[in-house]
Design a protein around this motif. Structure first.
Motif, PDB file in Angstrom:
ATOM      1  N   ARG A 193      47.066  49.597  30.472  1.00 31.40           N
ATOM      2  CA  ARG A 193      46.262  48.067  30.980  1.00 31.40           C
ATOM      3  C   ARG A 193      44.832  47.946  30.895  1.00 31.40           C
ATOM      4  O   ARG A 193      44.357  46.941  30.556  1.00 31.40           O
ATOM      5  CB  ARG A 193      46.724  48.117  32.462  1.00 31.40           C
ATOM      6  CG  ARG A 193      48.147  47.935  32.801  1.00 31.40           C
ATOM      7  CD  ARG A 193      48.474  48.068  34.298  1.00 31.40           C
ATOM      8  NE  ARG A 193      49.811  47.672  34.564  1.00 31.40           N
ATOM      9  CZ  ARG A 193      50.302  47.833  35.768  1.00 31.40           C
ATOM     10  NH1 ARG A 193      49.645  48.211  36.769  1.00 31.40           N
ATOM     11  NH2 ARG A 193      51.695  47.396  35.976  1.00 31.40           N
ATOM     12  N   ARG A 194      44.131  49.077  30.887  1.00 31.16           N
ATOM     13  CA  ARG A 194      42.798  48.983  30.976  1.00 31.16           C
ATOM     14  C   ARG A 194      42.308  48.719  29.444  1.00 31.16           C
ATOM     15  O   ARG A 194      41.554  47.689  29.434  1.00 31.16           O
ATOM     16  CB  ARG A 194      42.158  50.506  31.271  1.00 31.16           C
ATOM     17  CG  ARG A 194      40.586  50.457  30.887  1.00 31.16           C
ATOM     18  CD  ARG A 194      40.102  51.928  31.442  1.00 31.16           C
ATOM     19  NE  ARG A 194      40.600  52.804  30.394  1.00 31.16           N
ATOM     20  CZ  ARG A 194      41.510  53.903  30.837  1.00 31.16           C
ATOM     21  NH1 ARG A 194      42.018  53.976  31.818  1.00 31.16           N
ATOM     22  NH2 ARG A 194      41.843  54.513  29.840  1.00 31.16           N
ATOM     23  N   GLU A 195      42.935  49.366  28.283  1.00 34.17           N
ATOM     24  CA  GLU A 195      42.379  49.044  26.939  1.00 34.17           C
ATOM     25  C   GLU A 195      43.058  47.980  26.515  1.00 34.17           C
ATOM     26  O   GLU A 195      42.386  47.024  25.619  1.00 34.17           O
ATOM     27  CB  GLU A 195      42.740  50.354  26.069  1.00 34.17           C
ATOM     28  CG  GLU A 195      42.198  51.598  26.571  1.00 34.17           C
ATOM     29  CD  GLU A 195      42.239  52.553  25.336  1.00 34.17           C
ATOM     30  OE1 GLU A 195      42.533  52.414  24.276  1.00 34.17           O
ATOM     31  OE2 GLU A 195      42.269  53.885  25.649  1.00 34.17           O
ATOM     32  N   MET A 196      44.079  47.373  27.175  1.00 32.60           N
ATOM     33  CA  MET A 196      44.869  46.012  26.607  1.00 32.60           C
ATOM     34  C   MET A 196      43.951  44.829  27.207  1.00 32.60           C
ATOM     35  O   MET A 196      43.681  43.676  26.438  1.00 32.60           O
ATOM     36  CB  MET A 196      46.279  45.781  26.952  1.00 32.60           C
ATOM     37  CG  MET A 196      47.054  46.471  25.956  1.00 32.60           C
ATOM     38  SD  MET A 196      47.190  45.916  24.379  1.00 32.60           S
ATOM     39  CE  MET A 196      47.473  44.184  24.365  1.00 32.60           C
ATOM     40  N   ASP A 197      43.311  45.100  28.354  1.00 34.37           N
ATOM     41  CA  ASP A 197      42.438  44.037  29.028  1.00 34.37           C
ATOM     42  C   ASP A 197      41.131  43.843  28.262  1.00 34.37           C
ATOM     43  O   ASP A 197      40.722  42.871  28.029  1.00 34.37           O
ATOM     44  CB  ASP A 197      42.151  44.608  30.391  1.00 34.37           C
ATOM     45  CG  ASP A 197      43.286  44.096  31.443  1.00 34.37           C
ATOM     46  OD1 ASP A 197      44.200  43.491  30.972  1.00 34.37           O
ATOM     47  OD2 ASP A 197      43.398  44.938  32.232  1.00 34.37           O
ATOM     48  N   CYS A 198      40.439  45.011  27.742  1.00 33.36           N
ATOM     49  CA  CYS A 198      39.527  45.144  26.966  1.00 33.36           C
ATOM     50  C   CYS A 198      39.732  44.341  25.585  1.00 33.36           C
ATOM     51  O   CYS A 198      39.065  43.396  25.098  1.00 33.36           O
ATOM     52  CB  CYS A 198      38.957  46.379  26.692  1.00 33.36           C
ATOM     53  SG  CYS A 198      38.504  47.146  28.144  1.00 33.36           S
ATOM     54  N   LEU A 199      40.717  44.510  24.821  1.00 32.34           N
ATOM     55  CA  LEU A 199      41.107  43.942  23.594  1.00 32.34           C
ATOM     56  C   LEU A 199      41.528  42.614  23.744  1.00 32.34           C
ATOM     57  O   LEU A 199      40.925  41.619  23.001  1.00 32.34           O
ATOM     58  CB  LEU A 199      42.365  44.746  22.951  1.00 32.34           C
ATOM     59  CG  LEU A 199      42.169  46.191  22.634  1.00 32.34           C
ATOM     60  CD1 LEU A 199      43.464  46.784  21.898  1.00 32.34           C
ATOM     61  CD2 LEU A 199      41.020  46.367  21.405  1.00 32.34           C
ATOM     62  N   LEU A 200      42.067  42.217  24.811  1.00 33.36           N
ATOM     63  CA  LEU A 200      42.439  40.793  24.930  1.00 33.36           C
ATOM     64  C   LEU A 200      41.388  40.086  25.374  1.00 33.36           C
ATOM     65  O   LEU A 200      41.433  38.707  25.554  1.00 33.36           O
ATOM     66  CB  LEU A 200      43.627  40.775  25.941  1.00 33.36           C
ATOM     67  CG  LEU A 200      45.262  41.310  25.623  1.00 33.36           C
ATOM     68  CD1 LEU A 200      46.297  41.089  26.633  1.00 33.36           C
ATOM     69  CD2 LEU A 200      45.447  40.681  24.169  1.00 33.36           C
ATOM     70  N   SER A 201      40.363  40.526  26.061  1.00 32.05           N
ATOM     71  CA  SER A 201      39.085  40.060  26.583  1.00 32.05           C
ATOM     72  C   SER A 201      38.491  39.070  25.409  1.00 32.05           C
ATOM     73  O   SER A 201      37.706  38.010  25.734  1.00 32.05           O
ATOM     74  CB  SER A 201      38.170  40.856  27.337  1.00 32.05           C
ATOM     75  OG  SER A 201      37.563  41.663  26.090  1.00 32.05           O
ATOM     76  N   VAL A 202      38.819  39.423  24.175  1.00 26.16           N
ATOM     77  CA  VAL A 202      38.134  38.670  23.147  1.00 26.16           C
ATOM     78  C   VAL A 202      38.784  37.305  23.261  1.00 26.16           C
ATOM     79  O   VAL A 202      37.957  36.135  22.807  1.00 26.16           O
ATOM     80  CB  VAL A 202      38.659  39.403  21.690  1.00 26.16           C
ATOM     81  CG1 VAL A 202      38.012  38.733  20.644  1.00 26.16           C
ATOM     82  CG2 VAL A 202      37.997  40.874  21.730  1.00 26.16           C
ATOM     83  N   CYS A 203      39.988  37.196  23.703  1.00 26.19           N
ATOM     84  CA  CYS A 203      40.424  35.685  23.635  1.00 26.19           C
ATOM     85  C   CYS A 203      39.759  34.779  24.485  1.00 26.19           C
ATOM     86  O   CYS A 203      40.001  33.607  24.462  1.00 26.19           O
ATOM     87  CB  CYS A 203      42.199  35.755  23.970  1.00 26.19           C
ATOM     88  SG  CYS A 203      42.947  36.792  22.408  1.00 26.19           S
ATOM     89  N   ASP A 204      39.251  35.259  25.574  1.00 28.74           N
ATOM     90  CA  ASP A 204      38.541  34.431  26.267  1.00 28.74           C
ATOM     91  C   ASP A 204      37.188  33.600  25.759  1.00 28.74           C
ATOM     92  O   ASP A 204      36.788  32.776  26.315  1.00 28.74           O
ATOM     93  CB  ASP A 204      37.864  34.976  27.409  1.00 28.74           C
ATOM     94  CG  ASP A 204      38.842  35.927  28.459  1.00 28.74           C
ATOM     95  OD1 ASP A 204      40.099  35.138  28.526  1.00 28.74           O
ATOM     96  OD2 ASP A 204      38.867  36.921  29.103  1.00 28.74           O
ATOM     97  N   TYR A 205      36.853  34.042  24.442  1.00 28.37           N
ATOM     98  CA  TYR A 205      35.880  33.411  23.796  1.00 28.37           C
ATOM     99  C   TYR A 205      36.551  32.620  22.530  1.00 28.37           C
ATOM    100  O   TYR A 205      35.631  32.150  21.563  1.00 28.37           O
ATOM    101  CB  TYR A 205      34.660  34.401  23.580  1.00 28.37           C
ATOM    102  CG  TYR A 205      34.038  35.099  24.519  1.00 28.37           C
ATOM    103  CD1 TYR A 205      33.133  34.475  25.283  1.00 28.37           C
ATOM    104  CD2 TYR A 205      34.635  36.221  25.178  1.00 28.37           C
ATOM    105  CE1 TYR A 205      32.429  34.940  26.412  1.00 28.37           C
ATOM    106  CE2 TYR A 205      34.002  36.777  26.378  1.00 28.37           C
ATOM    107  CZ  TYR A 205      32.954  36.050  26.953  1.00 28.37           C
ATOM    108  OH  TYR A 205      32.515  36.763  28.185  1.00 28.37           O
TER     109      TYR A 205
END
Length: 485
Positions: free
Chosen positions: A170-182
């Motif tokens: 969950r922690r690392e997927m959140d970091c990788l998926l945070s790119v989609c916020d931009y």
């Protein structure tokens, strides 16, 4: 000479510190003493500490601010800003902030891991820094694939995921998926000024494919984890490959235990996998019903992940390297017998054609899929030759009235390929799929494709593991009936 000098300096510093303590000044150290201590501390710093401090200083050098600055975005993510400031920055993009990511506090070790992950992404997996790495889209795709292999690669049982691996996922997927916020797109909008004047401006909103597919994938992810967590207390258990585990084996069950390993293992070619074990009387009706319900749920999740993955792959551009090596004719690709069936039948049935073909393994199915897909693009290229660079959907509409043979063959090849993938759900990626992933440069498509692909694999594994347990239950009941008779 230097060693003697350093020794005398050290002894002098010790005497001065002792004098300070004797005089009652606990913090009364001389400037020379502090400089020697700082020098010794600097000399004892490790290379990792130096690199960490250097990366920290480098991340704070960039003073340019803006919602689309990747360096500032990475620095904000690593430094863990306050939720208020992060929400304000995301509101400029009309994005919903990830509250669970912003509120989560990581330890020092986790922070170093996050820095390492993002460094690899920015370097394109080229740790030499020589600019020989892959593009960002491929780097993120590989990162998601490697993370899935790390977390779920050793899972072969229906049991809850360990807490450490679940937190890591969950922690690392959140970091990788945070790119989609931009990843946003512009659209025309109006803005009212303080004097009441309305002006036209370009506002931002999430890109449509990410806005639709990413929440769905996150929901499927949570559902799969919940299915694994639901096996906290189960009526079945597992024995290691090559062993038997029946709890207290009595003389009446010795006959069943002697043939259990041979009859219950559903996949004999995968002999190293753990063997599911059930009670001598089999599973209860409630347990079987619950297993079947979870299997149906996982199967629906698998179909949804496959649909999203297929849609994303179809939207990716076909690489020029793939088009350059296509055969000159589709007939040579699929063979004369398949070509005659596809062209001569008034009502084409892909299922009937697959039944007539000799496809006995997934290797043969993958080879057939590659040939059909290559022929499909050959016929598409011939059909669109007179229409320029229009998309295939437009070419298909324009050529429908002309009864173009190439359009008909391309459509039938597409239906045949789809039927082949449905008949072999565990089929590996075709040559075109791997080429698209390798040469894709769209970061949003790379995240959606890799995320849906790993969820597809996990859902397929869960269905297979449940089938193993149901097969073990069926086999043990059959053995019990044979002993009674």
């Amino acid at each position: 000479m230097d060693r003697d000098g350093s020794g005398s300096s050290a002894s002098a510093s010790e005497e001065s510190s002792e004098a300070g303590v004797a005089g009652g000044g606990g913090s009364c150290s001389s400037p020379s003493t502090r400089s020697l201590v700082d020098t010794a501390g600097n000399l004892s710093r490790t290379a990792s500490d130096l690199s960490t401090s250097f990366s920290g200083r480098c991340s704070s050098v960039d003073h340019h601010s803006g919602p689309f600055e990747p360096a500032a975005s990475m620095a904000k993510l690593i430094d863990r800003p306050s939720p208020a400031s992060s929400a304000a920055s995301l509101s400029r993009l009309s994005m919903k902030p990830r509250a669970d990511v912003l509120d989560r506090r990581s330890t020092d070790d986790e922070m170093e891991l996050v820095k390492e992950r993002f460094s690899k992404l920015l370097l394109g997996e080229d740790m030499s820094g020589g600019g020989k790495g892959v593009c960002t889209a491929v780097a993120i795709s590989n990162a998601i694939t490697n993370l899935y292999a790390t977390v779920f690669g050793s899972c072969h049982k229906l049991e809850p995921l360990p807490a450490g691996k679940k937190a890591m996922w969950r922690r690392e997927m959140d970091c990788l998926l945070s790119v989609c916020d931009y990843i946003v797109e512009f659209y025309p909008s109006t803005q009212t000024l303080p004097d009441g004047t309305k002006v036209e401006v370009m506002a931002t909103r999430p890109r449509s494919d990410i806005y639709i597919n990413l929440p769905a994938l996150e929901k499927l992810d949570a559902m799969l984890i919940d299915i694994l967590d639901s096996f906290q207390k189960a009526e079945f258990w597992y024995a290691d490959a090559g062993t038997r585990s029946f709890g207290s084996v009595t003389s009446s069950s010795s006959a069943m235990s002697s043939s259990f390993r041979r009859s219950v293992h559903r996949n004999e070619d995968k002999w190293w996998l753990p063997v599911p074990c059930v009670p001598e009387t089999g599973l209860t009706a409630k347990a079987c019903k619950d297993l079947q319900k979870k299997r149906d749920c996982a199967n629906q999740i698998h179909k949804a992940a496959v649909a999203i993955n297929s849609g994303v792959l179809s939207d990716m551009e076909v690489p020029e390297s793939f088009m350059a090596v296509l055969p000159k004719s589709g007939r040579a690709s699929v063979g004369d017998s398949v070509y005659r069936v596809m062209l001569g039948a008034d009502k084409f049935s892909p299922d009937f054609l697959l039944d007539t073909l000799d496809i006995s393994s997934e290797h043969d199915a993958l080879a057939m899929a590659d040939r059909v897909e290559a022929a499909m693009y050959v016929w598409r290229r011939k059909a669109s030759g007179s229409h320029g660079k229009l998309p295939w959907s437009k070419v298909k509409e324009l050529a429908a009235d002309d009864d173009d043979k190439n359009v008909t063959l391309a459509s039938r090849a597409e239906s045949l390929l789809l039927c082949l993938k449905h008949r072999f759900p565990g089929l590996s990626q075709t040559t075109l799929d791997t080429s698209k992933i390798q040469f894709n440069k769209d970061v949003g498509q790379a995240i959606l494709e890799s995320y849906s692909r790993v969820l597809e694999s996990l859902a397929f594994n869960i269905v297979s593991w449940i089938d193993d347990v149901l097969f073990a239950d069926k086999s043990i009941r059959k053995l019990s009936d044979n002993l009674k008779s």
